[in-house]
Design a protein around this motif. Structure first.
Motif, short mmCIF file in Angstrom:
data_model
loop_
_atom_site.label_atom_id
_atom_site.label_comp_id
_atom_site.label_asym_id
_atom_site.label_seq_id
_atom_site.Cartn_x
_atom_site.Cartn_y
_atom_site.Cartn_z
N ALA A 192 6.34 -8.60 -1.70
CA ALA A 192 5.30 -7.66 -2.16
C ALA A 192 5.31 -7.53 -3.68
O ALA A 192 4.25 -7.57 -4.33
N VAL A 193 6.49 -7.39 -4.26
CA VAL A 193 6.58 -7.28 -5.72
C VAL A 193 6.11 -8.59 -6.36
O VAL A 193 5.43 -8.58 -7.40
N GLY A 194 6.43 -9.72 -5.74
CA GLY A 194 5.99 -11.01 -6.27
C GLY A 194 4.49 -11.16 -6.31
O GLY A 194 3.94 -11.77 -7.24
N VAL A 195 3.79 -10.62 -5.32
CA VAL A 195 2.33 -10.67 -5.30
C VAL A 195 1.76 -9.95 -6.52
O VAL A 195 0.87 -10.46 -7.21
N LEU A 196 2.25 -8.75 -6.77
CA LEU A 196 1.75 -7.97 -7.90
C LEU A 196 2.18 -8.56 -9.23
O LEU A 196 1.40 -8.56 -10.20
N ASP A 197 3.39 -9.07 -9.30
CA ASP A 197 3.87 -9.71 -10.53
C ASP A 197 2.97 -10.88 -10.90
O ASP A 197 2.61 -11.07 -12.07
N MET A 198 2.59 -11.70 -9.92
CA MET A 198 1.70 -12.83 -10.20
C MET A 198 0.39 -12.35 -10.81
O MET A 198 -0.11 -12.91 -11.80
N ALA A 199 -0.18 -11.28 -10.25
CA ALA A 199 -1.45 -10.76 -10.77
C ALA A 199 -1.30 -10.21 -12.17
O ALA A 199 -2.21 -10.33 -13.01
N LEU A 200 -0.17 -9.58 -12.46
CA LEU A 200 0.08 -9.04 -13.80
C LEU A 200 0.13 -10.15 -14.84
O LEU A 200 -0.45 -10.03 -15.94
N TRP A 201 0.82 -11.25 -14.52
CA TRP A 201 0.90 -12.36 -15.46
C TRP A 201 -0.46 -13.04 -15.63
O TRP A 201 -0.82 -13.47 -16.74
N ASP A 202 -1.23 -13.12 -14.56
CA ASP A 202 -2.58 -13.70 -14.65
C ASP A 202 -3.43 -12.85 -15.58
O ASP A 202 -4.13 -13.38 -16.46
N ALA A 203 -3.35 -11.53 -15.43
CA ALA A 203 -4.13 -10.64 -16.29
C ALA A 203 -3.68 -10.73 -17.74
O ALA A 203 -4.51 -10.74 -18.67
N ARG A 247 0.80 -1.22 0.00
CA ARG A 247 0.00 0.00 0.00
C ARG A 247 0.84 1.28 0.00
O ARG A 247 0.42 2.28 -0.57
N GLU A 248 2.00 1.22 0.63
CA GLU A 248 2.80 2.43 0.76
C GLU A 248 3.71 2.69 -0.44
O GLU A 248 4.00 3.85 -0.75
N ARG A 249 4.16 1.62 -1.10
CA ARG A 249 5.15 1.80 -2.16
C ARG A 249 4.74 1.21 -3.50
O ARG A 249 4.68 1.92 -4.51
N PHE A 250 4.45 -0.07 -3.53
CA PHE A 250 4.41 -0.75 -4.82
C PHE A 250 3.09 -0.56 -5.57
O PHE A 250 3.10 -0.35 -6.79
N ILE A 251 1.97 -0.61 -4.89
CA ILE A 251 0.70 -0.35 -5.58
C ILE A 251 0.63 1.09 -6.09
O ILE A 251 0.27 1.32 -7.26
N PRO A 252 0.96 2.10 -5.27
CA PRO A 252 0.90 3.47 -5.79
C PRO A 252 1.79 3.71 -7.01
O PRO A 252 1.41 4.47 -7.91
N ARG A 253 2.95 3.10 -7.06
CA ARG A 253 3.84 3.32 -8.20
C ARG A 253 3.22 2.84 -9.50
O ARG A 253 3.43 3.45 -10.56
N VAL A 254 2.45 1.76 -9.43
CA VAL A 254 1.78 1.27 -10.64
C VAL A 254 0.59 2.15 -10.98
O VAL A 254 0.41 2.55 -12.15
N LEU A 255 -0.22 2.48 -10.00
CA LEU A 255 -1.43 3.26 -10.27
C LEU A 255 -1.12 4.68 -10.73
O LEU A 255 -1.89 5.27 -11.50
N GLU A 256 -0.02 5.25 -10.25
CA GLU A 256 0.31 6.63 -10.61
C GLU A 256 1.02 6.74 -11.96
O GLU A 256 1.20 7.85 -12.48
N ALA A 257 1.40 5.62 -12.55
CA ALA A 257 2.13 5.64 -13.81
C ALA A 257 1.18 5.85 -14.99
O ALA A 257 0.01 5.43 -14.96
N LYS A 310 11.25 1.27 -8.91
CA LYS A 310 11.82 2.61 -9.01
C LYS A 310 12.15 3.14 -7.62
O LYS A 310 11.37 3.02 -6.68
N ASN A 311 13.34 3.73 -7.48
CA ASN A 311 13.82 4.28 -6.20
C ASN A 311 14.05 3.22 -5.13
O ASN A 311 14.02 3.52 -3.94
N GLU A 312 14.29 1.99 -5.54
CA GLU A 312 14.66 0.92 -4.61
C GLU A 312 16.16 0.64 -4.77
O GLU A 312 16.63 0.39 -5.87
#
Length: 389
Positions: A109-120, A63-73, A96-98
């Motif tokens: 955390a990145v792995g959770v979102l990566d899995m969802a991206l590949w599913d989509a 919620r603090e880093r990885f989701i906002p970076r995707v949504l704000e892009a 970015k900025n890591e």
């Protein structure tokens, strides 16, 4: 194809089971849904992801880093030339900025979102993920079946040898011919009695049994245990030492000739490279268990496979940890050596699609678009509310 929303929840995977290092009474997992504006077959495309067992829900990082970076892009920052989501470009946004190094909970955390991206992405193309991966990264070749083994044999209050035998027998009844059990929490003599009880169910065939220490032993303890179990001819001796102590692994490998297995607690291609360079592992027999869901996702796992190939390791030596559908799709699509399976624990995240038979420890993939979560009813019950907002 634009990302319109990302939602997340924390789900419990509570259990009274324990391995040699931790119990799972307070274990949790993050579940995410990435909603897109793409409609296919009358349904909006939504990708789902979750973190593999053994690591707690990384909700704060999400919620603090990885989701906002995707949504704000801007959408073109994560889209490929074909207009679909490009998981590699999205991965770059998330990181970015890591700073380099420190591959701890952020890799989860990145792995959770990566899995969802590949599913989509696979759903957007209307194909199972394993087929998409085979076409993109394996010359169009996908395995007809994957080798899987039943992981269990946990310590449980009041669980005796007869209960352990009944558990192992139940796996055989469900089509598994290879099983794994936990060791290292009790004195050596007790664990040897447990191993012999499991072997009794397996007809004395050590090649059908794996043991897992979960990194608890000192080098001296690992050597002593290795000498004790060597006569059994076990399929493998898993994570006997701290996963980051490569020198101790190399020392053990000089004294324990049979198969060693490790890697589930290494979370980057750099860590994998250090293990291969300095851990003394042998590419003709040892097993690598990197879990893509815990180690920055499939984008990073592909880099890990490149590292292994550069050092003379076959993909067939890779058998991912986690027992989840994501790793199973990767194993089939990329030609790995197999995948872990959890028939009874870590519900609803462990296990595979409903009604998928196991025969002689092999499983065929259903023809379901994406990773196939919708074909696993208990897991879909957790994910579906996220899809509905």
């Amino acid at each position: 194809m634009k990302i319109t929303a990302i939602r997340d929840v924390v789900a419990p995977i509570k259990s009274q089971i324990a391995n040699a290092y931790i119990d799972f009474s307070l274990m949790t997992a993050s579940v995410v849904a990435i909603e897109t504006d793409l409609v296919r077959d009358g349904r909006r495309v939504v990708g789902f992801g979750f973190n593999s067992n053994g690591r707690y829900a990384p909700q704060g990082l999400l919620r603090e880093r990885f989701i906002p970076r995707v949504l704000e892009a801007a959408p073109d920052a994560y889209q490929g030339e074909d207009g679909f989501i490009d998981p590699e470009k999205a991965w770059g946004l998330m990181m970015k900025n890591e700073k380099p190094g420190g591959h701890g909970e952020r890799s989860v955390a990145v792995g959770v979102l990566d899995m969802a991206l590949w599913d989509a992405l696979a759903k957007a193309h209307g194909v199972p993920l394993w087929r998409l991966l085979a076409e993109r990264y394996n010359g169009g070749r996908a395995d007809e079946t994957a080798w899987v083994y039943a992981a269990g044999g946990y310590y449980y209050p009041g669980k005796g040898l007869d209960d352990l035998k009944d558990e192992m027998r139940s796996y055989l009844d469900r089509g598994y011919s290879t099983v794994k059990m936990k060791v290292g929490l009790v004195p050596l003599e007790e664990d040897l009695a447990r191993i012999e009880a499991a072997l009794h169910v397996l007809g004395g065939d050590g090649a059908k049994l794996c043991v897992d220490v979960n990194g608890r032993f000192t080098l001296e303890e690992a050597i002593r245990f290795g000498h004790a179990i060597a006569p059994y001819g076990l399929r493998w001796y898993e994570e006997p030492l701290d996963p980051l102590d490569y020198l101790e692994h190399a020392a053990l490998a000089t004294l324990y000739a049979p198969t060693l297995a490790t890697g589930e607690n290494l979370f980057s291609h750099q860590d994998a490279r250090n293990l291969i360079r300095h851990g003394g592992l042998r590419p003709d027999r040892d097993i690598l268990q990197f879990d893509p869901a815990l180690s920055y996702g499939l984008v990073e796992y592909l880099r890990t496979l490149d590292v292994l190939a550069a050092h003379g390791w076959s993909r067939r030596r890779c058998v991912p940890h986690g027992g989840h559908q994501f790793a199973l799709n990767i194993a089939v699509g990329l030609g790995l050596g197999g995948n872990e399976s959890y028939p009874d624990v870590f519900a609803p995240f462990g296990g595979f699609a409903d009604g998928t038979p196991v025969s002689d420890s092999r499983i065929a993939m259903p023809d379901v678009p994406g990773i196939g979560f919708e074909a696993k009813s208990a897991l879909w019950a957790v994910m579906r509310p996220l899809a509905e907002g």
